[in-house]
Design a protein around this motif. Structure first.
Motif, PDB file in Angstrom:
ATOM      1  N   LYS A  47     -19.474  51.443  -1.851  1.00 11.10           N
ATOM      2  CA  LYS A  47     -18.830  51.987  -3.019  1.00 11.10           C
ATOM      3  C   LYS A  47     -17.367  51.740  -2.997  1.00 11.10           C
ATOM      4  O   LYS A  47     -16.724  51.511  -1.685  1.00 11.10           O
ATOM      5  CB  LYS A  47     -19.176  53.149  -3.425  1.00 11.10           C
ATOM      6  CG  LYS A  47     -20.493  53.770  -3.615  1.00 11.10           C
ATOM      7  CD  LYS A  47     -21.146  52.799  -4.841  1.00 11.10           C
ATOM      8  CE  LYS A  47     -22.409  53.481  -4.937  1.00 11.10           C
ATOM      9  NZ  LYS A  47     -23.613  53.292  -3.990  1.00 11.10           N
ATOM     10  N   THR A  48     -16.706  51.059  -4.139  1.00  9.41           N
ATOM     11  CA  THR A  48     -15.049  51.039  -3.961  1.00  9.41           C
ATOM     12  C   THR A  48     -14.513  52.231  -3.843  1.00  9.41           C
ATOM     13  O   THR A  48     -14.683  53.389  -4.729  1.00  9.41           O
ATOM     14  CB  THR A  48     -14.777  50.146  -5.241  1.00  9.41           C
ATOM     15  OG1 THR A  48     -15.400  49.010  -5.356  1.00  9.41           O
ATOM     16  CG2 THR A  48     -13.332  49.982  -5.045  1.00  9.41           C
ATOM     17  N   TRP A  79     -18.099  55.871  -6.287  1.00 12.58           N
ATOM     18  CA  TRP A  79     -17.540  56.558  -4.710  1.00 12.58           C
ATOM     19  C   TRP A  79     -17.593  58.032  -4.913  1.00 12.58           C
ATOM     20  O   TRP A  79     -18.001  58.533  -3.964  1.00 12.58           O
ATOM     21  CB  TRP A  79     -16.353  55.772  -4.462  1.00 12.58           C
ATOM     22  CG  TRP A  79     -15.894  56.262  -2.976  1.00 12.58           C
ATOM     23  CD1 TRP A  79     -16.187  55.794  -1.811  1.00 12.58           C
ATOM     24  CD2 TRP A  79     -14.949  57.282  -2.670  1.00 12.58           C
ATOM     25  NE1 TRP A  79     -15.765  56.541  -0.852  1.00 12.58           N
ATOM     26  CE2 TRP A  79     -14.794  57.435  -1.528  1.00 12.58           C
ATOM     27  CE3 TRP A  79     -14.408  58.209  -3.525  1.00 12.58           C
ATOM     28  CZ2 TRP A  79     -14.112  58.418  -0.735  1.00 12.58           C
ATOM     29  CZ3 TRP A  79     -13.333  59.003  -2.967  1.00 12.58           C
ATOM     30  CH2 TRP A  79     -13.447  59.036  -1.707  1.00 12.58           C
ATOM     31  N   LYS A  80     -17.139  58.406  -5.938  1.00  7.14           N
ATOM     32  CA  LYS A  80     -16.763  59.839  -6.112  1.00  7.14           C
ATOM     33  C   LYS A  80     -18.242  60.553  -6.186  1.00  7.14           C
ATOM     34  O   LYS A  80     -18.633  61.959  -5.777  1.00  7.14           O
ATOM     35  CB  LYS A  80     -16.183  60.071  -7.147  1.00  7.14           C
ATOM     36  CG  LYS A  80     -14.644  59.916  -7.091  1.00  7.14           C
ATOM     37  CD  LYS A  80     -13.899  60.289  -8.276  1.00  7.14           C
ATOM     38  CE  LYS A  80     -12.091  59.825  -8.088  1.00  7.14           C
ATOM     39  NZ  LYS A  80     -11.404  60.322  -9.332  1.00  7.14           N
ATOM     40  N   LYS A  81     -19.253  60.002  -7.006  1.00  4.27           N
ATOM     41  CA  LYS A  81     -20.353  60.605  -7.084  1.00  4.27           C
ATOM     42  C   LYS A  81     -21.434  60.423  -5.588  1.00  4.27           C
ATOM     43  O   LYS A  81     -22.031  61.384  -5.359  1.00  4.27           O
ATOM     44  CB  LYS A  81     -21.202  59.611  -8.136  1.00  4.27           C
ATOM     45  CG  LYS A  81     -20.795  59.768  -9.403  1.00  4.27           C
ATOM     46  CD  LYS A  81     -21.664  58.772 -10.494  1.00  4.27           C
ATOM     47  CE  LYS A  81     -21.077  59.005 -11.824  1.00  4.27           C
ATOM     48  NZ  LYS A  81     -21.825  57.936 -12.723  1.00  4.27           N
ATOM     49  N   GLN A 128     -21.297  65.586   0.454  1.00  2.00           N
ATOM     50  CA  GLN A 128     -21.104  67.022   0.370  1.00  2.00           C
ATOM     51  C   GLN A 128     -22.104  67.902   0.176  1.00  2.00           C
ATOM     52  O   GLN A 128     -22.155  68.722   0.807  1.00  2.00           O
ATOM     53  CB  GLN A 128     -19.978  67.118  -0.629  1.00  2.00           C
ATOM     54  CG  GLN A 128     -18.592  66.308  -0.130  1.00  2.00           C
ATOM     55  CD  GLN A 128     -17.646  66.725  -1.256  1.00  2.00           C
ATOM     56  OE1 GLN A 128     -17.850  67.114  -2.271  1.00  2.00           O
ATOM     57  NE2 GLN A 128     -16.177  66.536  -0.816  1.00  2.00           N
ATOM     58  N   ARG A 129     -23.054  67.505  -0.636  1.00  2.00           N
ATOM     59  CA  ARG A 129     -24.096  68.501  -0.867  1.00  2.00           C
ATOM     60  C   ARG A 129     -25.183  68.629   0.448  1.00  2.00           C
ATOM     61  O   ARG A 129     -25.714  69.703   0.414  1.00  2.00           O
ATOM     62  CB  ARG A 129     -25.013  68.235  -2.271  1.00  2.00           C
ATOM     63  CG  ARG A 129     -24.516  68.228  -3.478  1.00  2.00           C
ATOM     64  CD  ARG A 129     -25.444  68.396  -4.682  1.00  2.00           C
ATOM     65  NE  ARG A 129     -25.749  67.096  -4.780  1.00  2.00           N
ATOM     66  CZ  ARG A 129     -25.188  65.964  -5.509  1.00  2.00           C
ATOM     67  NH1 ARG A 129     -23.997  66.382  -6.051  1.00  2.00           N
ATOM     68  NH2 ARG A 129     -25.717  64.747  -5.801  1.00  2.00           N
ATOM     69  N   ILE A 130     -25.239  67.434   1.089  1.00  2.00           N
ATOM     70  CA  ILE A 130     -26.200  67.463   2.081  1.00  2.00           C
ATOM     71  C   ILE A 130     -25.273  68.259   3.309  1.00  2.00           C
ATOM     72  O   ILE A 130     -26.007  69.095   3.951  1.00  2.00           O
ATOM     73  CB  ILE A 130     -26.501  65.919   2.636  1.00  2.00           C
ATOM     74  CG1 ILE A 130     -27.327  65.261   1.394  1.00  2.00           C
ATOM     75  CG2 ILE A 130     -27.391  66.016   3.957  1.00  2.00           C
ATOM     76  CD1 ILE A 130     -27.722  63.843   1.822  1.00  2.00           C
TER      77      ILE A 130
END
Length: 406
Positions: A222-223, A229-231, A237-239
């Motif tokens: 992602k850019t 990219w934030k998604k 982070q969730r993992i």
């Protein structure tokens, strides 16, 4: 006996409250970084370091200035606590307990603390609490808060906000239950007790490694800083959060079981940082078996040995027991029957066979038995007043052992 204990809950803030908490955390981060930059500048100019009182005077000037008037929107007590954190970081550095303080980065460890219990209102029946300049916040009330509230810390992790409520209360002096036991830490077996029982490893990171790798690869395509990219970053982070939560849950359950059933626990004083160092070496002196050592380091760090020891320490103290750390040298190479020490005694990773007397057993069980014996010897030296060299990096549990026994 007094007991300090913290209760952590997930907050359920409104959108406006989330925006305020992000601003408050940013203000605390700004004050910390500005004060640290000031201290470094004074040091370079040969001036004396400012103390907490001097920094608080500067904080008042910053809040009243036109350039940083936005600092006045944040509660003053959390900003002052940030300066206390910086003062503590300097004290730890000069005492050689930590590295030099570093500048804080946005999104890493965002938090702020309310130290005055008079400004805090707790309403457990309605699952809410009141904090200055935030109002009433709802939280997931999973258990009762015992004791008197001392302070409250609000923190953010993986897009969620949490509140940690520290309390103080008096409890009766507990009576230790059970006997003494030695523990041998490992990878094939997470913890092996001297009575023969063992706890299998959870390997939380290994279980989620494939999903984490795919999420990181998707993020790399992602850019940077785009919405996609934030998604993708949020998925990574969730993992990571799932890995950490699973590991902490397992360590808490294991340490609780051991601390409730044993009055004294002897454990190896493992230097995890040294054990998990990279074997890559340098360009002039490249290392050997780098890939294998990298996998071993990953497995060692996946176990959470130091966190397990930390939890055992305070849980044993709460139950009236104590923790004794002993040197780990030759614990799995010494025969518990005849005392012969040899690397040849350990035939394989799991099999122990003494070349002197022929004694056979599981290598981890032998290590746990030797750890227990070393703990008894250490305890006997303390009781008799004899001088015994402490294990490298002796843990604070050794100093608290006398208090537990008193």
């Amino acid at each position: 006996m007094p007991r300090l204990q913290a209760y952590k809950y997930e907050l359920m803030p409104t959108g406006e409250q989330q925006r305020k908490m992000r601003r408050f955390a940013g203000s605390c981060r700004f004050v910390f970084n500005k004060a640290l930059a000031l201290q470094k500048e004074r040091h370079e100019q040969g001036e004396k370091k400012l103390g907490y009182a001097g920094l608080c005077k500067l904080l008042t000037e910053w809040r009243n200035s036109s350039e940083m008037a936005w600092l006045a929107d944040a509660p003053v007590h959390p900003l002052q606590q940030t300066l206390k954190d910086l003062e503590r970081a300097y004290a730890n550095f000069f005492a050689k307990r930590a590295n030099f303080p570093r500048f804080k980065k946005k999104g890493q460890g965002d938090s702020f603390r309310y130290p005055d219990p008079k400004q805090i209102k707790l309403d457990p029946p309605n699952s809410r609490l009141f904090l200055p300049k935030l109002g009433w916040l709802r939280y997931r009330n999973s258990r009762d808060v015992l004791g008197t509230v001392k302070n409250i810390t609000v923190s953010q992790s993986c897009g969620k906000w949490y509140v940690s409520i520290q309390t103080a209360r008096e409890v009766a002096q507990p009576t230790p239950q059970g006997d003494a036991v030695g523990i041998d830490m490992g990878i094939a077996r997470f913890a092996t007790l001297s009575d023969g029982t063992f706890f299998a490893p959870l390997n939380s990171f290994k279980r989620h490694e494939t999903a984490l790798r795919k999420a990181q690869q998707a993020m790399s395509r992602k850019t940077k800083f785009s919405n996609n990219w934030k998604k993708a970053k949020a998925r990574v982070q969730r993992i990571h959060s799932r890995i950490g939560n699973a590991r902490r849950d397992y360590l808490h359950k294991t340490s609780t079981t051991i601390s409730q059933n044993h009055a004294m626990v002897c454990i190896e004083d493992l230097q995890v940082r040294n054990m998990s160092k990279s074997a890559a070496g340098t360009a002039d002196a490249p290392g050997r078996n780098v890939r294998a050592k990298s996998g071993l380091n990953k497995s060692i760090l996946d176990q959470g040995w130091f966190e397990f020891r930390r939890q055992l320490d305070y849980k044993l103290a709460w139950n009236g027991g104590w923790l004794i750390a002993v040197p780990p040298q030759n614990t799995s190479r010494t025969c518990p029957c005849c005392g012969h020490v040899s690397a040849a005694n350990r035939q394989t990773q799991a099999r122990f066979e003494c070349v002197e007397c022929g004694f056979e057993d599981n290598a981890d069980v032998v290590g746990a038995i030797n750890v227990l014996r070393a703990g008894h010897a250490r305890l006997a030296c303390e009781v008799s007043g004899a001088v015994m060299p402490p294990a490298a990096g002796t843990h604070r549990s050794d100093s608290g052992a006398a208090q537990c026994r008193a």
